[in-house]
Structure formats: structure tokens, C-alpha cells
Design an enzyme around this catalytic site. Structure first.
Site, mmCIF file in Angstrom:
data_model
loop_
_atom_site.group_PDB
_atom_site.id
_atom_site.type_symbol
_atom_site.label_atom_id
_atom_site.label_comp_id
_atom_site.label_asym_id
_atom_site.label_seq_id
_atom_site.Cartn_x
_atom_site.Cartn_y
_atom_site.Cartn_z
ATOM 1 N N GLY A 51 5.377 4.545 -0.864
ATOM 2 C CA GLY A 51 6.575 5.350 -1.076
ATOM 3 C C GLY A 51 6.991 5.379 -2.536
ATOM 4 C CG ASP A 52 7.896 1.807 -4.373
ATOM 5 O OD1 ASP A 52 8.980 2.226 -3.926
ATOM 6 O OD2 ASP A 52 7.494 0.640 -4.197
#
Length: 309
Positions: free
Chosen positions: A251-252
Site C-alpha cells: 500500500g505504501d
């Protein structure tokens, strides 16, 4: 300039073993240690895809040297506020026999009102109109659930672009300040909104986020793909099947690509393609290592995106 704000950074220790046997002595096959925390991971990925960022936030005074040395080695600029205590170590257990990934996240240091005031002053010092600020991750003890709300308000008054990636009450409250972009995963979204599990319902929730005032919403759904929602369109990215080595940081990587794309004034579909490719390239790396640019470029040609509605 892109700035990442990490309030609760961590050393990420990934431990590989065949099988975790509870109540017994377990011997690891190998282990890796990386610096992390969501904003730190975002800065790492921005660097790997050819961008620059400045990492802000808090670090524990007692082990600051080990953390900043790794940032320096990676070529990531930083200007942290040092607080009492140690930066936490999070443990990621990977069971090769069952492809099970288990996270054990520590609480970490606490912060004071004085620490928070210093952070706001530092952000006011740096922020300029058009700058991009990524506000992401969990909150340390002592931080109020309204802290992202207050930071977004401050930055919007300056004219900076805000990207929010949080969960729970911090996400719910932060949305009230109308960040420019929000990137929840499906589980984070389910914590604050009710919806069915089918794709049409999830797409509708994305439109609801837009109606509440955010400009763009990117919803990641792991193996079920992702949505990119704006006022006038919804894009859907089909998942690309790859060998999963670690889901930490995917997600980062997506947030990093969004920030990078915004900084380069890319079109929405181009930003989305880069974001999904970066997230997919991330999960084929061990530990919390950044995705390789060559893998991102290969995936950019494979990712299928279509107009949903």
C-alpha cells in the site's frame, strides 16, 4: 517537493521460518531488518522510482543513529524531531510452509504536546503552495486521533496537496478535513463505512468518499484489484498474478507512486497504472524492500485498467 510525515516509524524485522509452532522453540531460516513506518516506506519507493522527498516526523532519541544512517545510505533527505525513548521494532513472521504472513507491531515511543507543537512548526516552515504532503501510518501514544485532521487543515490553508493513508478514527477524522487524495485499503475502509463485498458496492463507497470532499480516492483490494475514483470517473485495475514474498509495504508503494505521479502532473490513468504496478512489484520483494524500477516498468505494460462507470 514531496514530503512524507511518519509519526510512528519502526525498524521492520522480517523473520522467515518453515512453520511457527506455538509454545516451542522456533528457529528461523533467515531474517532481514529494514527501516519502516508507512511514510518512510513511501519515501523509499519514491527514491526507487526516480523521485525525491523529505521525510519528516518523529524518531526515538535512543536509537536515532541506526535509523538516520540507513536513510542517509538510501539518499533520502530527512528532518525529524527526536523524542524520548526508542523507535519501535515491528516483527513480520513469514511461514514458508503455509504462505502465512503474521505481523507483530510494537507500540513504540510516546510523544508530548511540545513534540506535536514542534512538528506543526516544522511543517509550517517547509510547506509551500503546490507541495505534496503524504500523511500516513499509525499514531504514537500521546497523539490525538484528530492530528491528521489538524495537519490537513493547516496544509490546505497553505495550498499544499494532501494525501491521507491511515486507519480507524485517525482516518475517519482526517476525512472530515477533506484531504485531496485518500488511499484506504478495503479493510481500513470497512472499519469506518458499511458496504457489501461486491465490486459495485465498493465503487459506490469510493464515490461517497468523493461526495464528502476528497478529490481522488484510491481503494486497494489486494488480490481483487483496485479502484481509482474521481468526480467524473471510476477506473478499475485487474490484479496481476505474481509470486507473493511479502505483502508489507504494498500500500505504501501505491501511495508513493500516487505522490510521484501528482508531482509530475501525470494523467489519472497513468498515475493509477504506476501505482498498481508499484504495489505489485513490491510484493515480489522480501521484507519491506522497495520495488525494483525494472519490475515496475515490466508490470506497467501488463496491468489491465478499464473504465468502471
Amino acid at each position: 517537493m514531496i514530503y512524507t510525515v511518519t509519526l510512528n516509524p519502526a525498524f521492520d524485522m522480517t523473520v522467515y521460518l518453515d512453520e511457527l509452532v506455538k509454545g516451542d522453540v522456533n528457529r528461523s531460516i533467515k531474517s532481514l531488518i529494514d527501516i519502516g513506518g508507512k511514510g518512510i516506506n513511501v519515501s523509499k519507493v519514491i527514491k526507487s522510482i526516480g523521485g525525491e522527498s523529505i521525510a519528516l516526523g518523529f524518531l526515538g532519541q535512543e536509537n536515532r543513529g541506526n535509523f538516520t544512517k540507513q536513510l542517509d545510505r538510501l539518499g533520502i533527505k530527512h528532518d525529524f524531531i527526536y523524542v524520548e525513548g526508542e523507535t519501535r521494532t515491528n516483527i513480520k513472521l513469514v511461514e514458508n510452509k503455509f504462505d502465512i504472513f503474521t505481523d507483530i507491531n510494537q507500540k513504540g515511543f510516546g510523544i508530548t504536546i511540545e513534540n506535536i507543537d514542534k512538528l506543526f512548526e516544522k511543517i509550517k516552515y517547509y510547506a509551500r503552495q503546490g507541495d505534496i504532503f503524504v500523511l500516513s501510518g499509525s499514531l504514537p501514544e500521546g497523539a490525538d486521533n484528530n492530528i491528521y485532521f489538524e495537519l490537513i487543515k493547516l496544509l490546505k490553508n497553505i495550498g499544499a496537496i494532501t494525501i491521507l493513508d491511515a486507519d480507524g478514527e485517525a482516518l475517519k477524522n482526517g476525512l472530515l478535513a477533506k484531504p485531496d487524495i485518500v488511499k484506504p485499503n478495503i479493510n481500513e475502509l470497512r472499519m469506518i463505512m458499511d458496504f457489501k463485498d461486491d465490486l459495485n458496492s465498493i465503487a459506490s463507497v469510493g464515490k461517497e468518499l468523493i461526495s464528502q470532499g476528497t478529490e481522488k480516492a484510491v481503494i486497494s483490494m489486494g488480490g481483487n484489484g483496485a479502484f481509482y475514483v474521481t468526480r467524473d470517473k471510476i477506473l478499475y485495475a485487474y490484479p496481476e498474478r505474481v509470486e507473493v514474498k511479502s505483502t508489507v509495504g504494498a500500500g505504501d508503494a501505491m501511495v508513493a507512486a500516487i505522490a510521484f505521479g501528482e508531482s509530475k502532473n501525470m494523467e489519472d490513468e497513468e498515475v493509477f497504472r504506476l501505482a498498481v504496478s508499484s504495489a505489485t512489484a513490491s510484493i515480489i520483494e522480501e521484507g519491506t524492500k522497495s520495488p525494483k524500477l525494472e519490475n515496475i516498468n515490466k508490470l506497467m505494460k501488463k496491468i489491465k485498467i478499464e473504465r468502471w462507470m
